[in-house]
Design a protein around this motif. Structure first.
Motif, PDB file in Angstrom:
ATOM      1  N   ALA A  97       0.996  -0.996   0.033  1.00 22.04           N
ATOM      2  CA  ALA A  97       0.087  -0.045  -0.115  1.00 22.04           C
ATOM      3  C   ALA A  97       0.961   1.380  -0.224  1.00 22.04           C
ATOM      4  O   ALA A  97       1.889   1.284   0.599  1.00 22.04           O
ATOM      5  N   ASP A  98       0.349   2.403  -0.739  1.00 19.60           N
ATOM      6  CA  ASP A  98       1.180   3.513  -0.698  1.00 19.60           C
ATOM      7  C   ASP A  98       0.381   4.735  -0.642  1.00 19.60           C
ATOM      8  O   ASP A  98      -0.780   4.633  -1.110  1.00 19.60           O
ATOM      9  N   LEU A  99       0.904   5.834  -0.274  1.00 21.42           N
ATOM     10  CA  LEU A  99       0.221   7.039  -0.366  1.00 21.42           C
ATOM     11  C   LEU A  99       1.140   8.248  -0.770  1.00 21.42           C
ATOM     12  O   LEU A  99       2.290   8.032  -0.789  1.00 21.42           O
ATOM     13  N   TYR A 104       1.230  12.556  -2.634  1.00 22.82           N
ATOM     14  CA  TYR A 104       0.975  13.723  -2.637  1.00 22.82           C
ATOM     15  C   TYR A 104       1.966  14.190  -3.836  1.00 22.82           C
ATOM     16  O   TYR A 104       2.990  14.169  -3.906  1.00 22.82           O
ATOM     17  N   SER A 136      -3.043  10.739  -3.332  1.00 22.99           N
ATOM     18  CA  SER A 136      -3.325   9.310  -4.017  1.00 22.99           C
ATOM     19  C   SER A 136      -3.059   8.342  -2.934  1.00 22.99           C
ATOM     20  O   SER A 136      -2.216   8.381  -1.943  1.00 22.99           O
ATOM     21  N   GLU A 137      -3.936   7.258  -3.243  1.00 19.54           N
ATOM     22  CA  GLU A 137      -3.704   6.010  -2.324  1.00 19.54           C
ATOM     23  C   GLU A 137      -3.950   4.813  -3.314  1.00 19.54           C
ATOM     24  O   GLU A 137      -4.640   4.875  -4.325  1.00 19.54           O
ATOM     25  N   HIS A 138      -3.109   3.811  -3.229  1.00 18.83           N
ATOM     26  CA  HIS A 138      -2.974   2.792  -3.920  1.00 18.83           C
ATOM     27  C   HIS A 138      -2.775   1.346  -3.103  1.00 18.83           C
ATOM     28  O   HIS A 138      -1.716   1.587  -2.353  1.00 18.83           O
ATOM     29  N   THR A 194      -6.697   2.084  -7.209  1.00 15.39           N
ATOM     30  CA  THR A 194      -6.111   3.411  -6.935  1.00 15.39           C
ATOM     31  C   THR A 194      -7.268   4.442  -6.819  1.00 15.39           C
ATOM     32  O   THR A 194      -8.213   4.594  -7.633  1.00 15.39           O
ATOM     33  N   GLU A 197      -7.474   8.893  -6.514  1.00 16.02           N
ATOM     34  CA  GLU A 197      -6.543  10.036  -6.655  1.00 16.02           C
ATOM     35  C   GLU A 197      -7.439  11.317  -6.514  1.00 16.02           C
ATOM     36  O   GLU A 197      -8.671  11.403  -7.448  1.00 16.02           O
ATOM     37  N   ASN A 223       5.904  10.104  -1.652  1.00 14.67           N
ATOM     38  CA  ASN A 223       5.337   9.106  -1.682  1.00 14.67           C
ATOM     39  C   ASN A 223       5.949   8.078  -0.741  1.00 14.67           C
ATOM     40  O   ASN A 223       7.046   8.063  -0.387  1.00 14.67           O
ATOM     41  N   LYS A 274       5.548   4.007   0.775  1.00 10.65           N
ATOM     42  CA  LYS A 274       4.910   2.962   0.392  1.00 10.65           C
ATOM     43  C   LYS A 274       5.432   1.705   1.382  1.00 10.65           C
ATOM     44  O   LYS A 274       6.732   1.647   1.809  1.00 10.65           O
TER      45      LYS A 274
END
Length: 716
Positions: free
Chosen positions: A191-193, A195, A202-204, A224, A226, A711, A713
């Motif tokens: 998972a990652d965040l 900006y 964004s989140e993925h 995803t 955004e 980012n 992760k």
């Protein structure tokens, strides 16, 4: 070999020998086999940063997709190719197509990611065509106005130049193939965040693994989200998801399936500036990319929804022969209310045009391919045989709105404008259909350990039809071309290839834009011929590619009556040099340089001899990444990109100034509670350079300003 290329064949070898001096290309091969593993999940992009490379043992080169040629490694392919992996996309926080190949000097972005033209790029001075220039897992996708979700792809591959035999119809700039992420043998979850400027978050999530008896069934899921305010005053909201599945039915037979969906909405922003109304000799200086030019009209938006689904079977018949069958269907729906600006003078005055419309497209394909090798008469043959069918249907509105609503100035505060008219875009009609049926075959004959030759032929039965609102045929085109590919290859050593190739290709004609007398007309297909010689070296510490090419292509342009026509020919010539150099202490240098020249030939008299617009004669990039001594996991990187000035229009009346941009980034890899964590930060366009970008003849856009991206992760 073509006479012009014989004279320069020795130069390619010379370029190759000198390429270790920091010229760079990325040659990371990624397989699209159904059970390929991805060691690192992809992260959503923010702003493009330089690549961070962990040096070590050389990675085994794996097959890439070459269309009708089947699976080949780069050193088995007598054409210029480029691949960017998910790891590289992560490291540079890439989000848009325009930045995927930013480190290749033969590629130039033709639009901004927050605009109607986000999807468009130029390769070797030629824009890729919307109809056939883009593929997903080798299958067609109608790319107009679409920004695909980069987070869903394991790699993105570029085949430069004409590709008539490999993929059928397509512009001779090249083909881009998006390879979806595949199920992993080991369970994966990350998972990652992210900006990025000026307020986009964004989140993925990326998850994969195998389940069932003998772990027979595999899956790969990417989700995803955004949303936020962009640097130019717009607002973006995007939701995307992709799912990859496979089932190992037997030890030799595998079923695969992929699905991608994305909803992307951009509110505000502007599209581009055009020069039809311009009165003057010199274009105004570019404004800041941070200026909210879209504030002139408060109800502009661009909404797109894309869906792609495919299914296939892979059969390993025996160690030497394999077969595969694929079917796919994709849909693209878009609706927009946008501002286009007509520049008026060097003082920066412009007219705001309001444009409203919508459209849709559906693309379907079925393809069967057999690959194998055998020995006959003492010669080894690597053959490919195939059948393909594809059909494209488009819908549009009877008439788009295109009307002036007032004037503004690039450098003055934006004055709100209003429009009190009415426009109904609720009705769409079927305006276009094309279908291709093809039979293709190739044979790569191995004469010795060093020498081999490739011969490929593709027979196509192509139909193209345009309709009016009543369903009456207004334009029809039928062609049954045979497009050959011929190449001679010399493998000087296992890690070095020299080659010469000839390719023919056909491509769909353009749909004429709104500013021309014959707007919305679909032009006849264009024919092209390409001659190329090149060299490739893939070593442990350094690698390089070099290529010289000449492309003759049918010409499209606006004549003196402002009618956009298909008439005559253009000729492009160019040289490309790429390389990388791994140095001690964790330092890696990369670089890319391209020289391209194009001229109009056999066209209207007033254009003959003019330079082809939108092509900087020189483009280049230099990059460096360095592991920071004393801090485990910390790396820094930098890029410099250079574009020489170039013509903005076919008449060569207006020039767009050259420009350079610098990108800086830093990356830190660590562990938290035994879970790998990667932190990234970077700045694009560090010195906040204002510049004009090129979209198409007579159209330009404002370049992106300084942007920040971060980012974080974690892998579980």
């Amino acid at each position: 070999m073509h006479p012009r290329l014989k004279a320069v064949s020795f130069a390619v070898a010379t370029l190759l020998a000198g390429a270790a001096s920091a010229q760079s290309a990325t040659h990371i091969a990624v397989t699209d086999a159904p059970d390929a593993q991805s060691a690192t999940a992809d992260a959503p992009a923010s702003t493009a940063l330089s690549r961070v490379t962990v040096q070590g043992a050389r990675v085994r080169e794996l097959p890439i997709s070459s269309g009708a040629l089947g699976a080949r490694t780069d050193l088995e392919t007598p054409f210029s190719t480029r691949q960017v992996t998910a790891e590289d996309l992560d490291a540079r926080q890439v989000k848009s197509l325009g930045k995927i190949f930013a480190n290749d000097a033969s590629v130039m972005s033709l639009g901004d990611t927050f605009s109607f033209n986000a999807y468009s790029i130029n390769v070797r001075g030629i824009p890729l065509d919307d109809y056939n220039g883009y593929k997903i897992n080798g299958l067609p996708f109608f790319m107009t106005t679409v920004e695909l979700p980069v987070e869903s792809f394991e790699s993105v591959q570029l085949l430069k130049g004409s590709s008539g035999f490999m993929y059928g119809f397509g512009a001779p700039g090249g083909i881009i193939n998006f390879v979806t992420k595949k199920p992993t043998d080991k369970t994966l979850f990350s998972a990652d965040l992210g900006y990025r400027s000026d307020g986009v978050f964004s989140e993925h999530i990326d998850a994969g693994g195998r389940v069932g008896d003998d772990r027979r069934f595999g899956y790969r899921l990417n989700l995803t989200h955004e949303q936020g305010d962009t640097y130019n005053g717009a607002n973006v909201q995007r939701n995307s998801g992709s799912l990859g599945l496979d089932a190992r039915l037997t030890s030799a037979l595998t079923w695969t399936a992929d699905a991608i969906y994305q909803s992307r909405r951009v509110k505000g922003g502007v599209q581009d500036f055009f020069l039809d109304d311009f009165n003057g000799d010199t274009l105004p200086k570019a404004p800041s990319g941070r200026k909210n030019l879209g504030a002139a009209y408060d109800n502009t938006f661009f909404n797109s929804n894309v869906f792609f689904v495919s299914s296939g079977l892979r059969w390993q018949i025996d160690p030497n022969w394999s077969a595969k069958v694929d079917v796919s269907r994709s849909q693209d729906r878009r609706r927009y209310s946008g501002q286009w600006m007509g520049l008026l003078n060097g003082a920066g005055d412009y007219t705001v045009y309001l444009n409203k419309a919508q459209g849709a497209a559906t693309y379907e394909q079925a393809q069967a391919l057999v690959e194998g090798e055998f020995t006959a008469a003492g010669l080894r043959h690597q053959v490919t045989l195939g059948l393909a069918w594809q059909g494209l249907n488009k819908q549009t509105v009877p008439k788009s709105l295109y009307t002036p609503i007032g004037q503004e100035n690039l450098y003055a505060p934006i004055t709100p404008l209003s429009w009190n008219g009415s426009y109904d875009d609720s009705l769409q009609y079927h305006n276009y259909h094309s279908a291709q049926k093809a039979v293709f075959a190739s044979d790569t004959v191995q004469f010795s350990e060093q020498w081999s030759a490739l011969l490929g032929l593709r027979y196509s039965d192509y139909d193209q039809t345009s309709f009016n609102t009543a369903g009456t045929v207004t334009n029809q085109y039928h062609k049954t071309p045979v497009t050959p590919t011929v190449a001679l290859m010399f493998r000087a050593r296992p890690d070095t290839l020299l080659y010469a190739s000839y390719v023919e290709s056909l491509e769909q004609g353009s749909t004429v834009g709104q500013t021309y007398v014959n707007k919305d007309e679909v032009l006849a297909p264009l024919k092209s011929r390409q001659y190329e010689i090149g060299a490739k070296h893939e070593g442990r510490d350094w690698g390089a590619t070099a290529a010289l090419f000449e492309i003759d292509r049918g010409a499209e342009y606006a004549n003196a009556q402002n009618v956009y026509v298909s008439n005559g020919q253009i000729r492009l010539r160019g040289a490309e040099l790429n390389g990388y150099w791994n140095l001690p202490a964790g330092l890696r240098l990369t670089g890319s340089a391209a020289w391209t020249a194009g001229k109009y030939r056999e066209t209207d008299a007033e254009l003959v001899g003019h330079r082809l617009e939108g092509i900087p004669k020189w483009q280049g990039s230099i990059g460096a990444s360095q592991k920071i001594p004393g801090v485990e996991g910390l790396s820094a990187n930098a890029e410099l990109h250079y574009y020489a000035r170039f013509d903005a229009d076919s008449a060569n009346k207006y020039k767009l100034p050259g420009y350079s941009t610098v990108n800086l980034g830093v990356s830190y890899e660590t562990q938290i509670a035994a879970h790998p964590v990667t932190l990234r930060a970077g700045v694009d366009n560090v010195f906040n350079r204002n510049y004009w970008g090129f979209l198409q003849s007579g159209y330009t856009f404002v370049g992106a300003p300084r942007t920040l991206g971060v980012n974080a992760k974690i892998e579980l």
